[in-house]
Design a protein around this motif. Sequence first.
Motif, PDB file in Angstrom:
ATOM      1  N   GLU A 225     -39.481  12.074  59.133  1.00 33.08           N
ATOM      2  CA  GLU A 225     -39.507  10.620  59.003  1.00 33.08           C
ATOM      3  C   GLU A 225     -38.121  10.092  58.609  1.00 33.08           C
ATOM      4  OE1 GLU A 225     -44.076  10.153  57.265  1.00 33.08           O
ATOM      5  OE2 GLU A 225     -42.363  10.121  55.882  1.00 33.08           O
ATOM      6  N   GLU A 226     -37.688   9.021  59.249  1.00 34.66           N
ATOM      7  CA  GLU A 226     -36.488   8.332  58.804  1.00 34.66           C
ATOM      8  C   GLU A 226     -36.824   7.527  57.558  1.00 34.66           C
ATOM      9  OE1 GLU A 226     -34.689   6.043  61.869  1.00 34.66           O
ATOM     10  OE2 GLU A 226     -34.015   7.810  62.984  1.00 34.66           O
ATOM     11  N   VAL A 227     -35.914   7.535  56.609  1.00 35.50           N
ATOM     12  CA  VAL A 227     -36.158   6.826  55.346  1.00 35.50           C
ATOM     13  C   VAL A 227     -34.950   5.946  55.024  1.00 35.50           C
ATOM     14  CG1 VAL A 227     -37.774   8.462  54.338  1.00 35.50           C
ATOM     15  CG2 VAL A 227     -35.334   8.878  54.095  1.00 35.50           C
ATOM     16  N   ILE A 228     -35.222   4.811  54.451  1.00 35.85           N
ATOM     17  CA  ILE A 228     -34.181   3.885  54.015  1.00 35.85           C
ATOM     18  C   ILE A 228     -34.211   3.834  52.494  1.00 35.85           C
ATOM     19  CG2 ILE A 228     -33.277   1.539  54.152  1.00 35.85           C
ATOM     20  CD1 ILE A 228     -33.315   2.995  56.810  1.00 35.85           C
ATOM     21  N   TYR A 229     -33.054   4.015  51.878  1.00 33.81           N
ATOM     22  CA  TYR A 229     -32.963   3.949  50.428  1.00 33.81           C
ATOM     23  C   TYR A 229     -31.599   3.365  50.074  1.00 33.81           C
ATOM     24  CZ  TYR A 229     -30.396   8.390  50.904  1.00 33.81           C
ATOM     25  OH  TYR A 229     -29.504   9.372  51.254  1.00 33.81           O
ATOM     26  N   ALA A 230     -31.250   3.290  48.802  1.00 39.13           N
ATOM     27  CA  ALA A 230     -29.994   2.639  48.438  1.00 39.13           C
ATOM     28  C   ALA A 230     -29.519   3.067  47.065  1.00 39.13           C
ATOM     29  CB  ALA A 230     -30.160   1.117  48.471  1.00 39.13           C
ATOM     30  N   SER A 231     -28.197   3.063  46.904  1.00 38.65           N
ATOM     31  CA  SER A 231     -27.613   3.104  45.565  1.00 38.65           C
ATOM     32  C   SER A 231     -27.427   1.640  45.163  1.00 38.65           C
ATOM     33  CB  SER A 231     -26.265   3.835  45.593  1.00 38.65           C
ATOM     34  OG  SER A 231     -25.324   3.119  46.372  1.00 38.65           O
ATOM     35  N   ASP A 232     -26.789   1.391  44.040  1.00 39.49           N
ATOM     36  CA  ASP A 232     -26.618   0.001  43.600  1.00 39.49           C
ATOM     37  C   ASP A 232     -25.788  -0.819  44.586  1.00 39.49           C
ATOM     38  OD1 ASP A 232     -28.097   0.447  41.338  1.00 39.49           O
ATOM     39  OD2 ASP A 232     -26.360   0.854  40.060  1.00 39.49           O
ATOM     40  N   SER A 233     -24.885  -0.142  45.322  1.00 41.60           N
ATOM     41  CA  SER A 233     -23.955  -0.887  46.164  1.00 41.60           C
ATOM     42  C   SER A 233     -24.024  -0.560  47.647  1.00 41.60           C
ATOM     43  CB  SER A 233     -22.515  -0.627  45.681  1.00 41.60           C
ATOM     44  OG  SER A 233     -22.198   0.759  45.795  1.00 41.60           O
ATOM     45  N   THR A 234     -24.857   0.427  48.040  1.00 43.12           N
ATOM     46  CA  THR A 234     -24.823   0.899  49.413  1.00 43.12           C
ATOM     47  C   THR A 234     -26.216   1.140  49.972  1.00 43.12           C
ATOM     48  OG1 THR A 234     -22.791   2.087  48.814  1.00 43.12           O
ATOM     49  CG2 THR A 234     -23.761   2.596  50.947  1.00 43.12           C
ATOM     50  N   ASN A 235     -26.460   0.657  51.183  1.00 39.66           N
ATOM     51  CA  ASN A 235     -27.689   0.988  51.891  1.00 39.66           C
ATOM     52  C   ASN A 235     -27.518   2.336  52.568  1.00 39.66           C
ATOM     53  OD1 ASN A 235     -29.066  -1.447  51.290  1.00 39.66           O
ATOM     54  ND2 ASN A 235     -27.959  -2.501  52.930  1.00 39.66           N
ATOM     55  N   LEU A 236     -28.529   3.179  52.497  1.00 40.32           N
ATOM     56  CA  LEU A 236     -28.437   4.552  52.980  1.00 40.32           C
ATOM     57  C   LEU A 236     -29.598   4.878  53.904  1.00 40.32           C
ATOM     58  CD1 LEU A 236     -27.700   5.845  49.383  1.00 40.32           C
ATOM     59  CD2 LEU A 236     -25.996   5.758  51.210  1.00 40.32           C
ATOM     60  N   LYS A 237     -29.314   5.686  54.938  1.00 42.99           N
ATOM     61  CA  LYS A 237     -30.324   6.054  55.920  1.00 42.99           C
ATOM     62  C   LYS A 237     -30.457   7.571  55.968  1.00 42.99           C
ATOM     63  CE  LYS A 237     -29.477   2.021  58.865  1.00 42.99           C
ATOM     64  NZ  LYS A 237     -29.102   1.560  60.226  1.00 42.99           N
TER      65      LYS A 237
ATOM     66  N   LEU B  20     -16.013   9.257  42.574  1.00 44.44           N
ATOM     67  CA  LEU B  20     -17.114  10.105  42.114  1.00 44.44           C
ATOM     68  C   LEU B  20     -18.293   9.333  41.515  1.00 44.44           C
ATOM     69  CD1 LEU B  20     -15.441  13.308  40.671  1.00 44.44           C
ATOM     70  CD2 LEU B  20     -16.688  13.015  42.811  1.00 44.44           C
ATOM     71  N   PRO B  21     -18.060   8.238  40.787  1.00 46.39           N
ATOM     72  CA  PRO B  21     -19.225   7.494  40.289  1.00 46.39           C
ATOM     73  C   PRO B  21     -20.139   7.020  41.425  1.00 46.39           C
ATOM     74  CG  PRO B  21     -17.270   6.849  39.081  1.00 46.39           C
ATOM     75  CD  PRO B  21     -16.802   7.716  40.206  1.00 46.39           C
ATOM     76  N   GLU B  22     -19.542   6.522  42.511  1.00 47.45           N
ATOM     77  CA  GLU B  22     -20.360   6.066  43.637  1.00 47.45           C
ATOM     78  C   GLU B  22     -20.988   7.246  44.365  1.00 47.45           C
ATOM     79  OE1 GLU B  22     -22.389   3.844  46.429  1.00 47.45           O
ATOM     80  OE2 GLU B  22     -21.578   3.328  44.449  1.00 47.45           O
ATOM     81  N   ALA B  23     -20.222   8.334  44.515  1.00 46.06           N
ATOM     82  CA  ALA B  23     -20.777   9.535  45.154  1.00 46.06           C
ATOM     83  C   ALA B  23     -21.981  10.046  44.377  1.00 46.06           C
ATOM     84  CB  ALA B  23     -19.706  10.621  45.240  1.00 46.06           C
ATOM     85  N   THR B  24     -21.865  10.056  43.061  1.00 50.60           N
ATOM     86  CA  THR B  24     -22.964  10.507  42.207  1.00 50.60           C
ATOM     87  C   THR B  24     -24.164   9.577  42.330  1.00 50.60           C
ATOM     88  OG1 THR B  24     -21.398  11.480  40.636  1.00 50.60           O
ATOM     89  CG2 THR B  24     -23.625  11.083  39.838  1.00 50.60           C
ATOM     90  N   ALA B  25     -23.891   8.279  42.407  1.00 51.36           N
ATOM     91  CA  ALA B  25     -24.987   7.309  42.545  1.00 51.36           C
ATOM     92  C   ALA B  25     -25.739   7.524  43.851  1.00 51.36           C
ATOM     93  CB  ALA B  25     -24.430   5.889  42.475  1.00 51.36           C
ATOM     94  N   ARG B  26     -25.015   7.803  44.932  1.00 49.80           N
ATOM     95  CA  ARG B  26     -25.666   8.038  46.226  1.00 49.80           C
ATOM     96  C   ARG B  26     -26.472   9.340  46.205  1.00 49.80           C
ATOM     97  NH1 ARG B  26     -20.758   6.200  50.419  1.00 49.80           N
ATOM     98  NH2 ARG B  26     -20.429   4.157  49.435  1.00 49.80           N
ATOM     99  N   PHE B  27     -25.899  10.357  45.586  1.00 48.73           N
ATOM    100  CA  PHE B  27     -26.598  11.635  45.478  1.00 48.73           C
ATOM    101  C   PHE B  27     -27.861  11.478  44.635  1.00 48.73           C
ATOM    102  CE2 PHE B  27     -27.418  15.825  43.632  1.00 48.73           C
ATOM    103  CZ  PHE B  27     -27.253  16.660  44.717  1.00 48.73           C
ATOM    104  N   ASN B  28     -27.746  10.774  43.515  1.00 48.00           N
ATOM    105  CA  ASN B  28     -28.901  10.588  42.631  1.00 48.00           C
ATOM    106  C   ASN B  28     -29.986   9.722  43.278  1.00 48.00           C
ATOM    107  OD1 ASN B  28     -27.743  12.150  40.649  1.00 48.00           O
ATOM    108  ND2 ASN B  28     -26.955  10.414  39.468  1.00 48.00           N
TER     109      ASN B  28
END
Length: 278
Positions: free
Chosen positions: A43-55, A127-135
Amino acid sequence: MKKYLTLMFVLGLIVFASCKSKSEQTPKSNEVSEELPVEIKGEEVIYASDSTNLKGYIAFDSNATEKRPGVLIVHEWWGHNNYVRQRADMLAELGYTALAVDMYGDGKLAEHPEDAGKFAMSVMSNLPEATARFNAAMALLKSHASVDVEKTAAIGYCFGGSVVLTMANSGADLDAVAAFHSGVQLPIMPSTDLKAKILVCNGADDPFISAESITAFKHALDSVNADYKYIAYPGVLHSFTSKEADANGKKFDLPLAYDADADAKSWASLQELFEEAF
C-alpha cells in the motif's frame, strides 16, 4: 437369567452407539488447521514530518494474524523508487512488515547523479530534519496493526545505509540495523548511545568507501563493544545489490556493478541478523 443377559446386551449396544455418535461429532484434538498461503499486500502511504510531506510504501502478509517485527527501508540516493519497494515486498514474504520510507519528501526522485548528490546532501547536512523524517516513518510503521512495536529494525542502501547507521548511532530504539554498499564516514559515529546490532555489507573494491573510513568506523564500534559484523566482498563494486547498477554505471560513467553472488550472500546475512535480533 436369560432375560437379564439380554437386557444387559441391549443396554451395551445403546451405550456403544451413543459413544460412537459423540466421537464422530467431536473433531479430533490433534487435527491442525490449514495455514493460509502468504498474501503480500502493498500500500502507498502518505505521512509527514513537521515540515515535509512524505510518500512511502508499506508491505505485509495480509493472511498472517500474529504480530510481527517492523522494518524500515531507506532508499539509495536516487530516491524512493521501485527498487526499495521490491525490497519491502521481499521482507514481507519473509514474515515482516516493511515500510519503504521517503527521505527526500513528496516521493522526489533524481534523474542524474548530480541531483541525487544534492538531494542526499540536503538530508545529511540537516540532521534534525533527517531525524524527524525517520521518526515519522517509524511512528507510522509502529501504528500498523500487524507490527509488534517492541521489535523494530532499519535497513538502507547506499545513502540509505548511511542514514540508518547514523540514526542507530544517535540512539534510535532499534533492535537491528543493516547497511548495504554504504559509506561509513558518518555525521554521528558509534558511541554508547548505540543500541542496535549492526550489519554492514560492502564491496571490497568500492572506490566510494575509503580504507581509512572503514578503520575509523570499526575502531569506534570496538570502543563501545558494539555487536556488529562488517563484511567486504572481494572484487565487488558499489551498488552491488541493484540490477540497474550496470546500466547506471555505463550511462553516467560511474564505478557501479551488480553482483548476484554478493547480493544473495548479503540478503542471507540480513536474515541471520534478524533471526538473532528477534
